[in-house]
Design a protein around this motif. Structure first.
Motif, mmCIF file in Angstrom:
data_model
loop_
_atom_site.group_PDB
_atom_site.id
_atom_site.type_symbol
_atom_site.label_atom_id
_atom_site.label_comp_id
_atom_site.label_asym_id
_atom_site.label_seq_id
_atom_site.Cartn_x
_atom_site.Cartn_y
_atom_site.Cartn_z
ATOM 1 N N PHE A 15 11.039 9.120 0.415
ATOM 2 C CA PHE A 15 9.535 9.890 -0.010
ATOM 3 C C PHE A 15 10.290 11.085 -0.758
ATOM 4 O O PHE A 15 11.435 11.665 -0.464
ATOM 5 N N GLU A 16 9.546 11.500 -1.965
ATOM 6 C CA GLU A 16 9.970 12.455 -2.643
ATOM 7 C C GLU A 16 10.084 13.784 -2.021
ATOM 8 O O GLU A 16 10.678 14.624 -2.514
ATOM 9 N N SER A 17 9.322 14.043 -0.744
ATOM 10 C CA SER A 17 9.197 15.334 -0.216
ATOM 11 C C SER A 17 8.654 15.162 1.210
ATOM 12 O O SER A 17 8.128 14.057 1.564
ATOM 13 N N GLU A 18 8.661 16.251 1.878
ATOM 14 C CA GLU A 18 8.190 16.392 3.209
ATOM 15 C C GLU A 18 6.523 16.302 2.973
ATOM 16 O O GLU A 18 5.781 15.606 3.959
ATOM 17 N N SER A 19 5.990 16.973 2.086
ATOM 18 C CA SER A 19 4.457 16.686 1.937
ATOM 19 C C SER A 19 4.172 15.295 1.463
ATOM 20 O O SER A 19 3.101 14.845 2.036
ATOM 21 N N ALA A 20 4.959 14.583 0.712
ATOM 22 C CA ALA A 20 4.666 12.897 0.410
ATOM 23 C C ALA A 20 4.707 12.223 1.869
ATOM 24 O O ALA A 20 4.000 11.403 1.748
ATOM 25 N N ARG A 54 -2.338 8.925 5.703
ATOM 26 C CA ARG A 54 -3.079 7.609 5.397
ATOM 27 C C ARG A 54 -2.991 6.623 6.411
ATOM 28 O O ARG A 54 -3.699 5.944 6.857
ATOM 29 N N MET A 55 -1.718 6.482 7.098
ATOM 30 C CA MET A 55 -1.575 5.609 8.229
ATOM 31 C C MET A 55 -2.445 5.851 9.533
ATOM 32 O O MET A 55 -2.564 4.655 10.089
ATOM 33 N N GLN A 56 -3.053 7.007 9.719
ATOM 34 C CA GLN A 56 -3.932 7.132 10.720
ATOM 35 C C GLN A 56 -5.325 6.320 10.628
ATOM 36 O O GLN A 56 -5.991 6.147 11.369
ATOM 37 N N GLN A 57 -5.481 6.029 9.131
ATOM 38 C CA GLN A 57 -6.461 5.161 8.801
ATOM 39 C C GLN A 57 -6.210 3.600 8.573
ATOM 40 O O GLN A 57 -7.046 2.865 8.186
ATOM 41 N N ALA A 58 -4.996 3.399 8.616
ATOM 42 C CA ALA A 58 -4.631 2.078 8.210
ATOM 43 C C ALA A 58 -4.652 1.160 9.317
ATOM 44 O O ALA A 58 -4.700 1.385 10.491
ATOM 45 N N ASP A 59 -4.630 -0.311 8.771
ATOM 46 C CA ASP A 59 -4.750 -1.397 9.731
ATOM 47 C C ASP A 59 -3.391 -1.644 10.243
ATOM 48 O O ASP A 59 -3.341 -1.919 11.447
ATOM 49 N N TRP A 60 -2.181 -1.359 9.715
ATOM 50 C CA TRP A 60 -0.722 -1.515 10.117
ATOM 51 C C TRP A 60 -0.559 -0.979 11.517
ATOM 52 O O TRP A 60 -0.038 -1.788 12.188
ATOM 53 N N LEU A 72 0.719 -0.932 0.171
ATOM 54 C CA LEU A 72 -0.027 -0.026 0.064
ATOM 55 C C LEU A 72 0.862 1.194 -0.019
ATOM 56 O O LEU A 72 0.516 2.240 -0.743
ATOM 57 N N THR A 73 1.898 1.304 0.747
ATOM 58 C CA THR A 73 3.013 2.285 0.605
ATOM 59 C C THR A 73 3.461 2.551 -0.578
ATOM 60 O O THR A 73 3.474 3.581 -1.143
ATOM 61 N N GLN A 74 3.814 1.560 -1.164
ATOM 62 C CA GLN A 74 4.410 1.609 -2.589
ATOM 63 C C GLN A 74 3.963 2.434 -3.507
ATOM 64 O O GLN A 74 4.187 3.015 -4.530
ATOM 65 N N ALA A 75 2.386 2.130 -3.176
ATOM 66 C CA ALA A 75 1.391 2.706 -4.109
ATOM 67 C C ALA A 75 1.136 3.860 -4.038
ATOM 68 O O ALA A 75 0.446 4.798 -4.882
#
Length: 96
Positions: free
Chosen positions: A60-65, A72-78, A32-35
């Motif tokens: 990651f390409e930038s701070e914003s990425a 996204r991680m706030q809603q992720a299962d991991w 999921l992260t790679q996507a």
């Protein structure tokens, strides 16, 4: 040219009694992260020297990425599945 890429590296130690469950969840987290837009590299490779340890390498390409990834991680299962699992992942100034 200013390099604004963000590099993180370290490890996560998956306990033996949960290795199968957590390994599968980690593989899905990596996929999921790679996507994600802005993810250049996200890898979790088993350590050659310590069973259950996975070496983590992120770019990651930038701070914003990175911020988008963290959002996204706030809603992720991991994070829920791996809560309490020992890890040490730190920011670097270049790829490890």
């Amino acid at each position: 040219m200013h390099d604004e890429k963000v590099y993180l590296s370290g490890y996560i130690d998956l306990p033996e009694e949960r290795l199968e469950e957590l390994s599968a969840a980690l593989a899905e987290h990596v996929r999921l992260t790679q996507a994600e837009p802005g993810c250049i590299k996200f890898a979790a490779r088993p350590s050659d020297s310590m069973p259950g340890r996975f070496m983590i390498s992120e770019v990651f390409e930038s701070e914003s990425a990175l911020a988008a990834h963290n959002l996204r991680m706030q809603q992720a299962d991991w994070p829920k599945i791996s809560k309490g699992v020992p890890r040490d992942i730190t920011r670097k100034d270049h790829e490890a």
